[in-house]
Enzyme design. Structure first.
Site, short mmCIF file in Angstrom:
data_model
loop_
_atom_site.label_atom_id
_atom_site.label_comp_id
_atom_site.label_asym_id
_atom_site.label_seq_id
_atom_site.Cartn_x
_atom_site.Cartn_y
_atom_site.Cartn_z
N ASP A 14 -4.58 9.97 23.30
CA ASP A 14 -5.95 9.84 22.54
C ASP A 14 -6.28 8.40 22.21
OD1 ASP A 14 -6.14 12.57 22.42
OD2 ASP A 14 -4.35 12.51 20.70
N HIS A 42 -10.83 13.25 28.00
CA HIS A 42 -11.12 11.91 28.11
C HIS A 42 -12.83 12.01 27.71
CE1 HIS A 42 -7.66 10.80 31.06
NE2 HIS A 42 -7.34 11.17 29.86
#
Length: 432
Positions: A14, A42
């Site tokens: 992340d 993503h």
């Protein structure tokens, strides 16, 4: 001369890899996924429009780029078709520009069923998987019983293999986990309905990459998750099921390791983690809550809130060792705006009193570890969307420089917002 650049997460995932992949993609001919599956979200924001890609490489939004899915990626046919449909509905030509290795393991409904059954059985001791069947699919690969993309070419043989493996899974699901079995015919019919689309994109990824290198083409390898979640080198057992480190590029795509030119480690200006597992700098106070709020720290795939903490240079030093990191890209710098002080964890104090500068490997060795912090003055000025490093507050610059000093690696790219234009490239990875 062509360059081969790896972009990977240097923390627990992340970190903002998708934006940076997208930012650098206009320099390359190929973008390659080499590990993980559709458990990786993503997020890209281009001209204010948000796109979340889970399986297809982030380069798909660039019309002149060919996207490759290497053998190290586990492919869910259902997830792939859904993602392709979402992109094609926006006018993006996917199947003409997406190529897949026939050696990719398939994720099928029984993997998902097993994933959910195991997590439910573990209760509070659950690892915190995304529940998308990633781990069970990798298990089948290692056990040499898994179905692969290449099996879709022979539909009769596929049907027979599927029948055998479903007997194996359903026996466990019904008799041990006490849940419903997975239906064979529905599973077979669903896969066969889309098999021709998938096999139409199969290609020899290794040869494509080798030819591109010899022809002087730039190649970008897109990592998923983060270093500290690596199956071998992460905080085991609180890890993912693939090699998230730079070594995974070679094994997950067939690209020779000596041909990699630059490894870009993506780091947040602080740390986050989703799910269980050790997290030495985790904050349980109002500061942690404020970082989570300002950083909008919720998983792109799961929606789960992320745990937040101060920057951990000890864990990062381990990531540098594991990946041969050439330079960092620091994201979400603007989230730290407004704090009176900011902290960097520079060492760990172990339960026996020993001071260490590199993170332990197994999760059990993190128990009782205390962070040793350096405290620096914060900055009140707004850094959001700044694109000139000389306009950053001096205390912010001091923070960046101190991270470079304690890690020994330069910060080559700075990100001050979610859009790809809100970025400062201090050193060009493809020119390094």
């Amino acid at each position: 001369m062509g360059k081969s650049v790896v972009i990977l997460g240097a923390q627990w995932g992340d970190e903002g890899k998708g934006k940076i992949v997208d930012l650098l993609t206009d320099r390359v001919k190929y973008v390659v996924r080499y590990q993980g599956g559709h458990n990786a979200g993503h997020t890209l924001i281009i001209n204010g429009e948000k796109t979340v890609l889970r399986l297809i490489p982030s380069g798909m939004l660039h019309p002149n780029v060919t996207c490759l899915i290497g053998n190290g990626v586990v492919v869910s046919p259902e997830a792939l078709m859904k993602e392709m449909g979402e992109l094609e509905s926006r006018g993006i030509k996917v199947r003409e520009r997406l190529l897949i290795s026939e050696a990719c393991p398939l994720i099928l409904p029984y993997h998902v069923a097993m994933d959910h059954a195991r997590e439910a059985a573990l209760g509070k001791k659950a690892i915190g998987t995304t529940g998308r069947g990633i781990g069970p699919a990798y298990e089948d690969k290692v056990a040499r019983r898994g179905l692969r993309v290449g099996d879709l070419f022979n539909k009769e043989a596929f049907a027979e293999k599927l029948k055998n493996i479903l007997e194996y899974y359903n026996f466990q699901l019904v008799n041990y986990y006490k849940v419903e079995p997975v239906d064979y015919q529905k599973t077979l019919d669903d896969v066969m309905a889309i098999a021709d689309v998938i096999t139409g994109m199969v290609a020899d990824i290794t040869t494509i990459l080798d030819t591109a290198r010899k022809n002087g083409e730039h190649i970008l390898f897109e990592g998923a998750q983060g270093t500290m979640l690596d199956i071998d080198h992460g905080t085991y057992p609180y890890v993912t099921s693939s090699n998230t480190t730079a070594g995974g590029v070679a094994t997950g795509s067939g690209f020779g390791p000596r041909n990699l030119d630059y490894v870009l480690g993506i780091i947040k200006a602080y740390c986050t983690r989703v799910g269980g597992g050790p997290f030495t700098t985790e904050l349980f106070d109002d500061v942690g809550a404020e970082i989570a709020r300002k950083g909008n720290e919720f998983g792109a795939v799961t929606g789960r809130p992320r745990r937040c903490g101060w920057f951990d240079a000890v864990a990062i030093r381990r990531a540098i060792q594991l990946n041969s990191i050439s330079g960092f890209c620091m994201t979400k710098l603007d989230v730290l705006d407004g704090f009176d002080e900011v902290k960097i964890c520079v060492a760990y104090k172990m339960p026996n009193g020993e001071i260490v500068e590199y993170a332990p490997l197994a999760a059990k060795d993190w128990e009782g570890v205390e962070p040793i912090y350096e405290t620096l003055p914060g900055w009140k000025e707004n850094t959001f969307r700044i694109t000139d490093v000389n306009k950053l507050p001096q205390n912010c610059i001091n923070y960046i420089k101190r991270i470079e000093e304690v890690t020994g690696v330069p910060i080559d790219i700075l990100s001050t917002g979610p859009d790809r234009v809100e970025t400062m490239i201090l050193r060009e990875p493809f020119a390094a």
